[in-house]
Write a protein that holds these residues in place. Structure first.
Motif, PDB file in Angstrom:
ATOM      1  N   GLU B  30       0.819  -1.201   0.000  1.00  0.00           N
ATOM      2  CA  GLU B  30       0.000   0.000   0.000  1.00  0.00           C
ATOM      3  C   GLU B  30       0.860   1.261   0.000  1.00  0.00           C
ATOM      4  O   GLU B  30       0.557   2.238  -0.668  1.00  0.00           O
ATOM      5  CB  GLU B  30      -0.949   0.010   1.201  1.00  0.00           C
ATOM      6  N   ALA B  31       2.001   1.180   0.771  1.00  0.00           N
ATOM      7  CA  ALA B  31       2.927   2.308   0.796  1.00  0.00           C
ATOM      8  C   ALA B  31       3.431   2.606  -0.618  1.00  0.00           C
ATOM      9  O   ALA B  31       3.513   3.762  -1.037  1.00  0.00           O
ATOM     10  CB  ALA B  31       4.105   2.007   1.729  1.00  0.00           C
ATOM     11  N   GLU B  32       3.755   1.525  -1.344  1.00  0.00           N
ATOM     12  CA  GLU B  32       4.241   1.699  -2.708  1.00  0.00           C
ATOM     13  C   GLU B  32       3.168   2.320  -3.591  1.00  0.00           C
ATOM     14  O   GLU B  32       3.421   3.223  -4.369  1.00  0.00           O
ATOM     15  CB  GLU B  32       4.661   0.343  -3.280  1.00  0.00           C
ATOM     16  N   GLU B  33       1.957   1.792  -3.442  1.00  0.00           N
ATOM     17  CA  GLU B  33       0.842   2.323  -4.229  1.00  0.00           C
ATOM     18  C   GLU B  33       0.690   3.819  -4.020  1.00  0.00           C
ATOM     19  O   GLU B  33       0.323   4.568  -4.908  1.00  0.00           O
ATOM     20  CB  GLU B  33      -0.475   1.644  -3.812  1.00  0.00           C
ATOM     21  N   ARG B  34       0.962   4.216  -2.805  1.00  0.00           N
ATOM     22  CA  ARG B  34       0.783   5.630  -2.499  1.00  0.00           C
ATOM     23  C   ARG B  34       2.031   6.447  -2.832  1.00  0.00           C
ATOM     24  O   ARG B  34       2.195   7.550  -2.326  1.00  0.00           O
ATOM     25  CB  ARG B  34       0.419   5.795  -1.030  1.00  0.00           C
ATOM     26  N   GLY B  35       2.949   5.852  -3.594  1.00  0.00           N
ATOM     27  CA  GLY B  35       4.008   6.646  -4.186  1.00  0.00           C
ATOM     28  C   GLY B  35       5.339   6.621  -3.476  1.00  0.00           C
ATOM     29  O   GLY B  35       6.240   7.386  -3.811  1.00  0.00           O
ATOM     30  N   ARG B  36       5.495   5.739  -2.465  1.00  0.00           N
ATOM     31  CA  ARG B  36       6.815   5.677  -1.849  1.00  0.00           C
ATOM     32  C   ARG B  36       7.649   4.627  -2.561  1.00  0.00           C
ATOM     33  O   ARG B  36       7.117   3.677  -3.138  1.00  0.00           O
ATOM     34  CB  ARG B  36       6.712   5.318  -0.374  1.00  0.00           C
ATOM     35  N   SER B  37       8.947   4.781  -2.484  1.00  0.00           N
ATOM     36  CA  SER B  37       9.800   3.757  -3.080  1.00  0.00           C
ATOM     37  C   SER B  37       9.870   2.565  -2.122  1.00  0.00           C
ATOM     38  O   SER B  37       9.518   2.676  -0.947  1.00  0.00           O
ATOM     39  CB  SER B  37      11.211   4.303  -3.297  1.00  0.00           C
ATOM     40  N   VAL B  38      10.327   1.437  -2.662  1.00  0.00           N
ATOM     41  CA  VAL B  38      10.417   0.223  -1.839  1.00  0.00           C
ATOM     42  C   VAL B  38      11.300   0.469  -0.616  1.00  0.00           C
ATOM     43  O   VAL B  38      10.933   0.184   0.515  1.00  0.00           O
ATOM     44  CB  VAL B  38      10.986  -0.945  -2.663  1.00  0.00           C
ATOM     45  N   ASP B  39      12.465   1.042  -0.858  1.00  0.00           N
ATOM     46  CA  ASP B  39      13.398   1.285   0.239  1.00  0.00           C
ATOM     47  C   ASP B  39      12.810   2.213   1.274  1.00  0.00           C
ATOM     48  O   ASP B  39      12.913   1.977   2.485  1.00  0.00           O
ATOM     49  CB  ASP B  39      14.697   1.901  -0.302  1.00  0.00           C
ATOM     50  N   ALA B  41       9.747   2.773   1.959  1.00  0.00           N
ATOM     51  CA  ALA B  41       8.677   2.117   2.705  1.00  0.00           C
ATOM     52  C   ALA B  41       9.244   1.198   3.775  1.00  0.00           C
ATOM     53  O   ALA B  41       8.801   1.180   4.916  1.00  0.00           O
ATOM     54  CB  ALA B  41       7.789   1.319   1.751  1.00  0.00           C
ATOM     55  N   ARG B  42      10.272   0.459   3.366  1.00  0.00           N
ATOM     56  CA  ARG B  42      10.868  -0.466   4.335  1.00  0.00           C
ATOM     57  C   ARG B  42      11.502   0.276   5.496  1.00  0.00           C
ATOM     58  O   ARG B  42      11.382  -0.118   6.644  1.00  0.00           O
ATOM     59  CB  ARG B  42      11.942  -1.327   3.650  1.00  0.00           C
ATOM     60  N   GLN B  43      12.158   1.383   5.136  1.00  0.00           N
ATOM     61  CA  GLN B  43      12.810   2.163   6.193  1.00  0.00           C
ATOM     62  C   GLN B  43      11.787   2.711   7.172  1.00  0.00           C
ATOM     63  O   GLN B  43      11.973   2.680   8.379  1.00  0.00           O
ATOM     64  CB  GLN B  43      13.606   3.302   5.561  1.00  0.00           C
ATOM     65  N   ALA B  44      10.690   3.214   6.619  1.00  0.00           N
ATOM     66  CA  ALA B  44       9.651   3.796   7.471  1.00  0.00           C
ATOM     67  C   ALA B  44       9.045   2.718   8.375  1.00  0.00           C
ATOM     68  O   ALA B  44       8.661   2.990   9.504  1.00  0.00           O
ATOM     69  CB  ALA B  44       8.558   4.418   6.608  1.00  0.00           C
ATOM     70  N   PHE B  45       9.009   1.515   7.834  1.00  0.00           N
ATOM     71  CA  PHE B  45       8.412   0.436   8.609  1.00  0.00           C
ATOM     72  C   PHE B  45       9.244   0.094   9.850  1.00  0.00           C
ATOM     73  O   PHE B  45       8.717  -0.267  10.891  1.00  0.00           O
ATOM     74  CB  PHE B  45       8.261  -0.813   7.728  1.00  0.00           C
ATOM     75  N   GLY B  46      10.538   0.276   9.696  1.00  0.00           N
ATOM     76  CA  GLY B  46      11.405   0.000  10.841  1.00  0.00           C
ATOM     77  C   GLY B  46      11.868  -1.447  10.846  1.00  0.00           C
ATOM     78  O   GLY B  46      11.722  -2.171   9.866  1.00  0.00           O
ATOM     79  N   ASN B  47      12.414  -1.893  11.990  1.00  0.00           N
ATOM     80  CA  ASN B  47      12.964  -3.226  12.136  1.00  0.00           C
ATOM     81  C   ASN B  47      11.848  -4.275  12.148  1.00  0.00           C
ATOM     82  O   ASN B  47      11.230  -4.546  13.169  1.00  0.00           O
ATOM     83  CB  ASN B  47      13.775  -3.301  13.429  1.00  0.00           C
ATOM     84  N   ALA B  48      11.625  -4.860  10.975  1.00  0.00           N
ATOM     85  CA  ALA B  48      10.485  -5.775  10.821  1.00  0.00           C
ATOM     86  C   ALA B  48      10.612  -6.980  11.745  1.00  0.00           C
ATOM     87  O   ALA B  48       9.645  -7.416  12.362  1.00  0.00           O
ATOM     88  CB  ALA B  48      10.394  -6.236   9.368  1.00  0.00           C
ATOM     89  N   LEU B  49      11.851  -7.510  11.884  1.00  0.00           N
ATOM     90  CA  LEU B  49      12.061  -8.678  12.732  1.00  0.00           C
ATOM     91  C   LEU B  49      11.661  -8.415  14.177  1.00  0.00           C
ATOM     92  O   LEU B  49      10.982  -9.194  14.822  1.00  0.00           O
ATOM     93  CB  LEU B  49      13.535  -9.064  12.701  1.00  0.00           C
ATOM     94  N   GLN B  50      12.118  -7.225  14.624  1.00  0.00           N
ATOM     95  CA  GLN B  50      11.847  -6.870  16.009  1.00  0.00           C
ATOM     96  C   GLN B  50      10.352  -6.744  16.258  1.00  0.00           C
ATOM     97  O   GLN B  50       9.820  -7.252  17.241  1.00  0.00           O
ATOM     98  CB  GLN B  50      12.550  -5.553  16.316  1.00  0.00           C
ATOM     99  N   HIS B  51       9.687  -6.090  15.293  1.00  0.00           N
ATOM    100  CA  HIS B  51       8.237  -5.941  15.447  1.00  0.00           C
ATOM    101  C   HIS B  51       7.553  -7.284  15.438  1.00  0.00           C
ATOM    102  O   HIS B  51       6.621  -7.526  16.192  1.00  0.00           O
ATOM    103  CB  HIS B  51       7.673  -5.064  14.330  1.00  0.00           C
ATOM    104  N   ARG B  52       8.060  -8.181  14.580  1.00  0.00           N
ATOM    105  CA  ARG B  52       7.424  -9.479  14.499  1.00  0.00           C
ATOM    106  C   ARG B  52       7.606 -10.238  15.820  1.00  0.00           C
ATOM    107  O   ARG B  52       6.679 -10.838  16.343  1.00  0.00           O
ATOM    108  CB  ARG B  52       8.039 -10.306  13.367  1.00  0.00           C
ATOM    109  N   GLU B  53       8.841 -10.163  16.377  1.00  0.00           N
ATOM    110  CA  GLU B  53       9.093 -10.846  17.651  1.00  0.00           C
ATOM    111  C   GLU B  53       8.163 -10.340  18.726  1.00  0.00           C
ATOM    112  O   GLU B  53       7.587 -11.118  19.487  1.00  0.00           O
ATOM    113  CB  GLU B  53      10.555 -10.644  18.074  1.00  0.00           C
ATOM    114  N   ARG B  54       8.037  -9.001  18.767  1.00  0.00           N
ATOM    115  CA  ARG B  54       7.174  -8.425  19.811  1.00  0.00           C
ATOM    116  C   ARG B  54       5.749  -8.916  19.649  1.00  0.00           C
ATOM    117  O   ARG B  54       5.076  -9.290  20.589  1.00  0.00           O
ATOM    118  CB  ARG B  54       7.222  -6.900  19.744  1.00  0.00           C
ATOM    119  N   SER B  55       5.329  -8.899  18.412  1.00  0.00           N
ATOM    120  CA  SER B  55       3.971  -9.307  18.125  1.00  0.00           C
ATOM    121  C   SER B  55       3.771 -10.775  18.491  1.00  0.00           C
ATOM    122  O   SER B  55       2.754 -11.164  19.066  1.00  0.00           O
ATOM    123  CB  SER B  55       3.699  -9.088  16.638  1.00  0.00           C
ATOM    124  N   ARG B  56       4.779 -11.554  18.158  1.00  0.00           N
ATOM    125  CA  ARG B  56       4.641 -12.972  18.426  1.00  0.00           C
ATOM    126  C   ARG B  56       4.656 -13.242  19.930  1.00  0.00           C
ATOM    127  O   ARG B  56       3.894 -14.059  20.433  1.00  0.00           O
ATOM    128  CB  ARG B  56       5.791 -13.723  17.761  1.00  0.00           C
TER     129      ARG B  56
END
Lengths: 108, 886
Positions: B30-39, B41-56
């Motif tokens: 969705e971020a891409e659709e709204r005109g952000r680049s892949v990088d 978007a990923r940067q804005a998302f932050g540390n995906a692993l860490q978020h996943r661990e917390r969530s899990r």
């Protein structure tokens, strides 16, 4: 601001947004937060999800998979009855606290 | 529920991860659709692993997840070293099993609260007295007239209950069938009501069933008996059965779980107290315990004082019946008696009274064995942890928290303990009934509901955790304290580890010595008691307990004796009022001219001619009784008539300064003011009387009087066991109206006298052997570990010319010093504990040199045996091999 207060305010914000706008998916919630709070509460976008999952685990939100217009699946969140009640109570508590803080600041 | 949801998530781990991935992908898309680049978007998302661990973590109940993986890991660890694990589990299982069995016994006999309303406010009454040995004791059996007088006095302030002694009876439950054994208890009409019990069927005995003496032949069967004997048949209510010459009607079934008021006995049939007709008007015929429930607002002490006043008054009246020359000590002892109320919430029974101390002592021994097993396992794990230092260090350096490591080791310990408890519970289920069987006398078996309650299960679970913490915590903390750098470098063995092992070793030895010491005391007590000279010969001696319809003169009993004498295989026959060591007592007040009366009256026994010959009690002087001899007695007009007696050696010592008393005349008191002269015609060696622990006391034998109940003594030429049936038949042939109640070997009475000592000796010996084996294994383990760790060092020393003996000493000296330390501590503890068990001992003292020496010798031998193999291994280390191995 301390993280836990920030977390608390993030929760409150999510609840507020969902209580106003009904069911939303993650990205939409993030946009709404940006809209309401500007840069102030801007955190890593990804950290929204653990917060959503926690609220879900606590029974304040319920989630379901929906299909967006573009055919992609997204997970959509909305308040439960418990969430509504919780939000009302939290809102009241926060306004009391902020009122008190404002009065203190005026006095000083 | 929410917790449960998270628990369920554990099994949905994979789905949750997939969900997360899709949700994140959806966000980024969705971020891409709204005109952000892949990088971007990923940067804005932050540390995906860490978020996943917390969530899990949120969803998975993180620690539970970790726990499960620790358990799997721990299980693998246990299986990786099967020998060590099996040894640890078996020794722990033995100790845990013994502990569980001990708890089940103590719980069932002493602790289990009665299933009645408000058990805390229930009491039973006892009267204190000073026994013949000068020790304080109490009686808790009462007669009915006393009960009535207390009940009248207490009237509206306390409920008084009759709880009869549970007694075995023969009952014909189905018409025409063989009699069966049932356990009957007399209860007062208010008992079920005061206990707040409800019938499972029909109704219970109430106050209206306990009014007219002999007028209420109604019975309540216990729930347990109803299920066992009648299969839970509802038709049981209204049935009639015959018991003790009366037809009873079953009016109801008691509540489930209520089996009477005596732990150790289980009542099958409850009947109203007024049905014990003969006993109702017999003062001095004690046949029940008196229970009290103070009414609301009345304290226990107030209730006691009401009864105490009556007790006192009756005592003062009783004093009037004392002869004028009664020694003052006797009067003082009598007047010092008082009434006490003791808590009865766990029931009251003779089994409790007799086994309270032995059970606690045994549980202490069991506790020591458990500690030994725990220190053993603790040492094994500590040694094990040494081998795992690198693993732990690796875990720390890749970021595992210290707490996480503690958890890892503790989970493993818990697994060990859990397996051991499972095995131990099986062991307990087998061993507890074996111990119960050791408590019993054949006529009155101990019956206990064992290990059925939630308390028993709770104990097992708590024990598992306790044990796991006991042996696992030290190694766990050690593991977590690992220093990654030095450990990974393969650094020197930490001294603190060796210290831990040594401290555990010393503790273990101390516990072990303590167990040996106490076991030694009990074994020699049992040994001395069972080998105590009895004064008569028990071999091939049968005792038949025979009952007539009414009291019969000696001459008519003698017919049976004559007949028995003619039976093949019989060497001698005689009679007495009761057999020695059967627990019966009779004291006779005697006066010897010129000698001040003794406070302790001599024992007495009625016997027939040839009693001494049959029993093999040696005549020291004078003659045996003749058939014509009579005891001192009163005639019909209550006038005293003279008679003949025989006395024992102790009597001659005390009353005649050891001179031959034959021909002397003593006065035997027959009532308050009347005494008869008795001529001493014979003088015999001492023999035990009522209690095998008692010293030989002065004793007077009298010619047996008219009796309805007599003991026959038959000395057989050969094996007596087969002659029992013959004896029964012969008596029946001579006189069909006589009933042979029981035939036993006299040796059985001796055995029953030492039942408690045998129990203590057998079990403590068993624990001593287990403790010794465990301690030996422990020492071997520690030494073996030391040798393994020091192989390189020893190799270098040997290469430099150290002699084998020196090497052996170096290796063994540390642990052996710990053994010596433990030995000293254990002996100190033993002598201190000796006091606690003193009352259970016979002619043995905790301070006897032999008591101290035994455990020392045994332990030193075991220590040497355990230390030798590793020490020899150390001496044989080849320097070249050991250095090459590194």
């Amino acid at each position: 601001m301390k993280t836990d207060t920030l977390n608390g305010s993030l929760d409150l914000l999510v609840l507020k947004i969902l209580s106003r706008r009904g069911a939303l998916h993650g990205y939409a919630i993030m946009l709404a937060i940006e809209e309401v709070s500007g840069e102030m509460l801007r955190v890593e976008e990804g950290s929204l999800y653990p917060a959503l999952h926690r609220l879900e685990q606590e029974g304040l939100l319920k989630a379901k998979w929906i299909v967006k217009e573009n055919g992609r699946r997204a997970r959509s969140y909305e308040l439960t009855a418990l969430g509504r009640k919780h939000f009302a109570a939290e809102e009241a508590r926060w306004s009391t606290v902020t009122d008190a803080v404002r009065r203190v600041l005026k006095l000083a | 529920m929410r917790w449960f949801g998270r628990f369920l998530n554990l099994f949905r781990k994979q789905r949750i991860d997939e969900d997360w991935a899709e949700e994140m992908a959806s966000h980024l898309a969705e971020a891409e659709e709204r005109g952000r680049s892949v990088d971007e978007a990923r940067q804005a998302f932050g540390n995906a692993l860490q978020h996943r661990e917390r969530s899990r973590d949120i969803r998975l109940l993180g620690w539970l997840d970790a726990l499960a993986s620790d358990a799997v890991f721990g299980w693998r660890q246990l299986r990786k070293r099967p020998a060590v694990s099996v040894a640890a589990i078996l020794s722990l299982a033995l100790a845990i099993g013994a502990t569980t069995a001990a708890f089940q016994l103590i719980h069932a006999v002493l602790l289990r609260t009665m299933p009645v309303a408000d058990p805390q406010s229930l009491y039973y009454v006892a009267s204190t007295y000073i026994d013949r040995e000068g020790k304080a004791d109490y009686r808790d059996e009462f007669d009915y007239p006393t009960f009535v007088s207390y009940r009248e006095a207490a009237a509206d302030r306390a409920e008084l209950l009759v709880a009869g002694m549970t007694a075995r009876q023969e009952a014909v439950l189905t018409p025409g069938a063989e009699p069966e054994r049932v356990y009957r208890q007399f209860v007062s009409g208010n008992l079920f009501g005061v206990f707040g019990l409800q019938p499972a069927l029909g109704r219970l005995i109430g106050p209206n069933d306990d009014l007219k003496p002999g007028g209420h032949p109604v019975a309540v069967v216990s729930h347990e008996f109803w299920m066992r004997r009648f299969g839970g048949d509802a038709e049981v209510v209204g049935r009639t059965f015959r018991m003790a010459g009366t037809m009873w009607e079953v009016i109801g079934v008691g509540p489930k779980g209520f089996v009477g008021s005596e732990p150790g006995a289980m009542t099958d049939v409850f009947v109203p107290a007024v049905m014990n007709v003969e006993a109702l008007n017999s003062p001095g015929w004690s046949w029940f315990r008196l229970w009290v429930r103070p009414k609301p607002g009345v304290s226990a002490e107030q209730a006691r004082l009401i009864m105490q006043a009556v007790f006192r008054r009756r005592h003062e009246e009783g004093l009037k019946n004392f002869a004028a020359d009664t020694p003052k000590a006797v009067v003082d002892r009598y007047m010092a008696e008082e009434l006490v109320m003791l808590p009865a919430q766990s029931g009251v029974s003779d089994v409790q009274r007799q086994y309270r101390r032995p059970l606690w002592i045994l549980s202490m021994l069991v506790g020591l064995v458990l500690l030994i097993a725990c220190t053993n396992t603790g040492n094994l794990l500590t040694a094990q942890a040494a081998a795992r230092t690198r693993e732990m260090a690796l875990r720390v350096s890749i970021g595992a928290g210290r707490w996480r490591l503690v958890q890892l080791v503790m989970v493993e310990s818990l697994l060990l303990a859990g397996l051991a408890t499972a095995l131990g519970t099986l062991f307990a289920a087998w061993s507890a009934p074996v111990v119960v069987a050791m408590l019993q006398v054949p006529q009155n078996p101990v019956r206990l509901p064992l290990g059925a309650d939630w308390e028993d299960w709770g104990f097992s679970v708590a024990l598992t955790f306790f044990v796991a913490i006991l042996f696992g915590l030290a190694p766990a903390l050690r593991a977590s304290g690992v220093k990654p750098m030095s450990a990974l470098r393969g650094g020197a063995e930490s001294h603190s580890r060796r210290r831990t092992m040594h401290v555990l070793l010393a503790m273990q030895m101390a516990f072990c010595v303590l167990v040996q010491f106490i076991a030694g005391l009990f074994v020699s007590t049992f040994d001395r008691l069972s080998n105590r000279p009895l004064g008569f010969t028990v071999e091939r001696l049968l005792v038949a307990d025979v009952q007539a319809r009414k009291a019969e003169p000696r001459q008519s009993w003698e017919q049976v004796v004559d007949h028995l004498r003619g039976t093949p295989g019989v060497q001698g026959v005689a009679m007495a009022s009761w057999p020695p060591l059967s627990g019966n007592r009779w004291t006779l007040t005697v006066r010897v001219p010129g000698i001040a009366p003794e406070a302790r009256a001599p024992y007495a026994l009625g016997v027939t001619p040839s009693y001494f010959d049959t029993m093999r009690i040696e005549m020291l002087g004078g003659r045996d009784f003749h058939a014509t001899d009579v005891p001192p007695r009163l005639d019909e007009a209550k006038r005293p008539l003279p008679g003949k007696v025989i006395v024992n050696d102790a009597f001659a010592q005390i009353y005649f300064h050891g001179e031959n008393p034959v021909g002397r005349v003593i006065a035997v008191r027959l009532s308050k003011d009347q005494a008869s002269d008795a001529e001493i015609v014979g003088y015999v060696r001492n023999a035990t009387y009522s209690d095998i622990r008692e010293p030989m006391r002065p004793m007077v034998y009298l010619p047996m009087e008219d009796r309805g109940h007599v003991s026959f003594f038959v000395r057989m030429a050969g094996e007596p066991a087969g002659a029992m049936q013959l004896l029964r038949r012969t008596v029946g042939d001579v006189r069909s109206d006589l009933r042979v109640v029981q035939v036993q070997e006299q040796s059985a009475f001796v055995r029953w006298q030492v039942l408690r000592e045998r129990l203590l000796a057998t079990l403590s010996l068993f624990f001593a052997i287990v403790a010794l084996a465990l301690a030996g294994i422990g020492l071997y383990g520690v030494l073996n570990y030391a040798v393994t760790r020091q192989t390189k060092e020893i190799g270098i020393r040997t290469a430099l010319g150290a002699r084998p003996l020196v090497v052996m000493r170096e290796v063994a000296s540390g642990p052996l010093a710990m053994v010596a330390l433990g030995l000293a501590i254990g002996l100190g503890g033993g002598v201190a504990c000796g006091r606690m068990v003193e009352s259970m001992l016979y002619e043995v003292k905790a301070t006897d040199p032999s008591a101290v020496l035994g455990p020392v010798v045994v332990l030193v031998l075991v220590a040497v045996a355990a230390a030798l193999p590793p020490a020899l291994r150390a001496a044989r280390i080849d320097p070249v091999d050991s250095l090459r191995a590194e």
